[in-house]
Motif scaffolding. Structure first.
Motif, PDB file in Angstrom:
ATOM      1  N   ASN A   1      52.017 -25.518  28.399  1.00  0.00           N
ATOM      2  CA  ASN A   1      52.573 -24.153  28.134  1.00  0.00           C
ATOM      3  C   ASN A   1      54.101 -24.146  28.241  1.00  0.00           C
ATOM      4  N   ILE A   2      54.549 -25.314  28.673  1.00  0.00           N
ATOM      5  CA  ILE A   2      55.983 -25.155  28.786  1.00  0.00           C
ATOM      6  C   ILE A   2      56.721 -25.645  27.298  1.00  0.00           C
ATOM      7  N   LYS A   3      57.387 -24.728  26.835  1.00  0.00           N
ATOM      8  CA  LYS A   3      57.671 -24.990  25.481  1.00  0.00           C
ATOM      9  C   LYS A   3      59.131 -25.484  25.363  1.00  0.00           C
ATOM     10  N   ALA A   4      59.872 -25.284  26.406  1.00  0.00           N
ATOM     11  CA  ALA A   4      61.216 -25.545  26.361  1.00  0.00           C
ATOM     12  C   ALA A   4      61.823 -25.721  27.942  1.00  0.00           C
ATOM     13  N   LEU A   5      62.341 -26.495  28.411  1.00  0.00           N
ATOM     14  CA  LEU A   5      62.845 -27.012  29.802  1.00  0.00           C
ATOM     15  C   LEU A   5      64.492 -27.206  29.943  1.00  0.00           C
ATOM     16  N   ALA A   6      65.243 -26.668  30.744  1.00  0.00           N
ATOM     17  CA  ALA A   6      66.406 -27.023  31.051  1.00  0.00           C
ATOM     18  C   ALA A   6      66.881 -26.984  32.566  1.00  0.00           C
ATOM     19  N   LEU A   7      67.582 -27.555  33.193  1.00  0.00           N
ATOM     20  CA  LEU A   7      68.101 -27.822  34.399  1.00  0.00           C
ATOM     21  C   LEU A   7      69.213 -27.245  34.583  1.00  0.00           C
ATOM     22  N   ILE A   8      69.165 -25.935  35.528  1.00  0.00           N
ATOM     23  CA  ILE A   8      70.478 -25.020  35.835  1.00  0.00           C
ATOM     24  C   ILE A   8      71.451 -25.981  36.600  1.00  0.00           C
ATOM     25  N   LYS A   9      72.458 -25.910  36.112  1.00  0.00           N
ATOM     26  CA  LYS A   9      73.651 -26.669  36.591  1.00  0.00           C
ATOM     27  C   LYS A   9      74.632 -26.002  37.082  1.00  0.00           C
ATOM     28  N   ALA A  10      74.737 -24.641  36.870  1.00  0.00           N
ATOM     29  CA  ALA A  10      75.680 -23.628  37.520  1.00  0.00           C
ATOM     30  C   ALA A  10      75.414 -22.222  37.397  1.00  0.00           C
ATOM     31  N   SER A  11      76.100 -21.414  38.119  1.00  0.00           N
ATOM     32  CA  SER A  11      75.835 -19.901  37.721  1.00  0.00           C
ATOM     33  C   SER A  11      77.075 -19.258  37.971  1.00  0.00           C
ATOM     34  N   ILE A  12      77.288 -18.337  37.104  1.00  0.00           N
ATOM     35  CA  ILE A  12      78.575 -17.367  37.437  1.00  0.00           C
ATOM     36  C   ILE A  12      78.132 -15.836  37.495  1.00  0.00           C
ATOM     37  N   ARG A  13      78.763 -15.232  38.790  1.00  0.00           N
ATOM     38  CA  ARG A  13      78.718 -13.897  38.916  1.00  0.00           C
ATOM     39  C   ARG A  13      79.945 -12.943  38.834  1.00  0.00           C
ATOM     40  N   ILE A  14      79.860 -12.045  38.098  1.00  0.00           N
ATOM     41  CA  ILE A  14      81.083 -11.229  38.035  1.00  0.00           C
ATOM     42  C   ILE A  14      80.737  -9.856  38.774  1.00  0.00           C
ATOM     43  N   ASN A  15      81.748 -10.094  39.788  1.00  0.00           N
ATOM     44  CA  ASN A  15      81.552  -8.990  40.821  1.00  0.00           C
ATOM     45  C   ASN A  15      82.231  -7.359  40.434  1.00  0.00           C
ATOM     46  N   SER A  16      83.256  -7.665  39.594  1.00  0.00           N
ATOM     47  CA  SER A  16      83.905  -6.333  39.302  1.00  0.00           C
ATOM     48  C   SER A  16      84.310  -6.484  37.754  1.00  0.00           C
ATOM     49  N   MET A  17      84.262  -5.547  37.080  1.00  0.00           N
ATOM     50  CA  MET A  17      84.638  -5.387  35.708  1.00  0.00           C
ATOM     51  C   MET A  17      86.020  -4.741  35.637  1.00  0.00           C
ATOM     52  N   SER A  18      86.606  -4.230  36.810  1.00  0.00           N
ATOM     53  CA  SER A  18      87.926  -3.468  36.801  1.00  0.00           C
ATOM     54  C   SER A  18      89.174  -4.597  36.870  1.00  0.00           C
TER      55      SER A  18
END
Length: 231
Positions: free
Chosen positions: A214-231
């Motif tokens: 039932n796994i149709k696609a798989l990718a390893l997470i290498k990094a994440s980005i969080r935007i804390n403020s839009m101003s």
């Protein structure tokens, strides 16, 4: 004493003057566990996650040789998840995709190599090789990831041999003919090699065993980005 034991010991000394009982009460564990974790016993995953949440310390700091916690607070612009085999690339432009506009993860992976138009490109120096990036939706990985964060991934073949258990993955799962795209930790399943266990960071989401078919696609997470403020 390992790196994480030393950091647990430092936290105990800095915040609780070395008092194991006070530290244990806050962490919801036994005084004996605190004594052991400050020495040579590797702490349980639940304990490490709670350390991160209570003291706002990144996993990078807890699990690496970083010595300055002020440089590793959560909420930084990006977090990089590296395997020991990863090779950093000085410069790369990682395409950012709108997964809803591409009709899902399977279609996105099928129509890569220029056929799917990205909404933008992301450049982070010395990042491991990434094939793309998408926005996170939902709260299953909160507080490690929240809705609106960006994850950058490396595509993998849907094979048990390609899975590093205990790492974070982007998955496309077939649920009664519909595609369900999610980010989860992957662990070994007690149901055998034909299954994997997908685990959320958010304790309100239960772990689930999923058949590999039932796994149709798989990718390893290498990094994440969080935007804390839009101003």
């Amino acid at each position: 004493m390992s790196s994480i034991n030393k950091k647990i010991d430092d936290i105990a000394n800095e915040h609780y003057a070395g008092n194991n009982s006070a530290f244990a009460k806050v962490m919801g564990t036994s005084e004996a566990n605190i004594r052991n974790y400050r020495k040579e016993t590797m702490p349980k995953l639940e304990f490490v996650v709670k350390l991160r949440e209570i003291f706002e310390i990144s996993f990078d700091y807890l699990l690496s040789d970083y010595v300055d916690p002020a440089k590793s607070k959560i909420g930084e612009p990006s977090t990089i998840y590296k395997l020991k085999t990863d090779r950093s690339i000085k410069d790369q432009r990682v395409p950012l995709y709108d997964i809803e506009a591409t009709a899902g993860m399977v279609e996105l992976f099928r129509n890569k190599n220029g056929k799917t138009k990205p909404v933008d490109f992301i450049s982070i120096p010395n990042l491991p090789k990434c094939d793309g990036a998408i926005y996170v939706t939902g709260d299953s990985m909160y507080p490690l990831l929240k809705s609106g964060d960006i994850v950058m991934y490396k595509e993998l073949n849907n094979s048990i041999d390609n899975i590093f258990f205990g790492e974070m993955y982007l998955l496309s799962i077939n649920l009664d003919g519909e595609e369900f795209v999610t980010v989860k930790w992957i662990h070994k399943s007690d149901r055998g090699d034909d299954f994997i266990k997908i685990v959320s960071q958010n304790s309100h989401h239960q772990a689930k065993d999923v058949h590999l078919k039932n796994i149709k696609a798989l990718a390893l997470i290498k990094a994440s980005i969080r935007i804390n403020s839009m101003s």
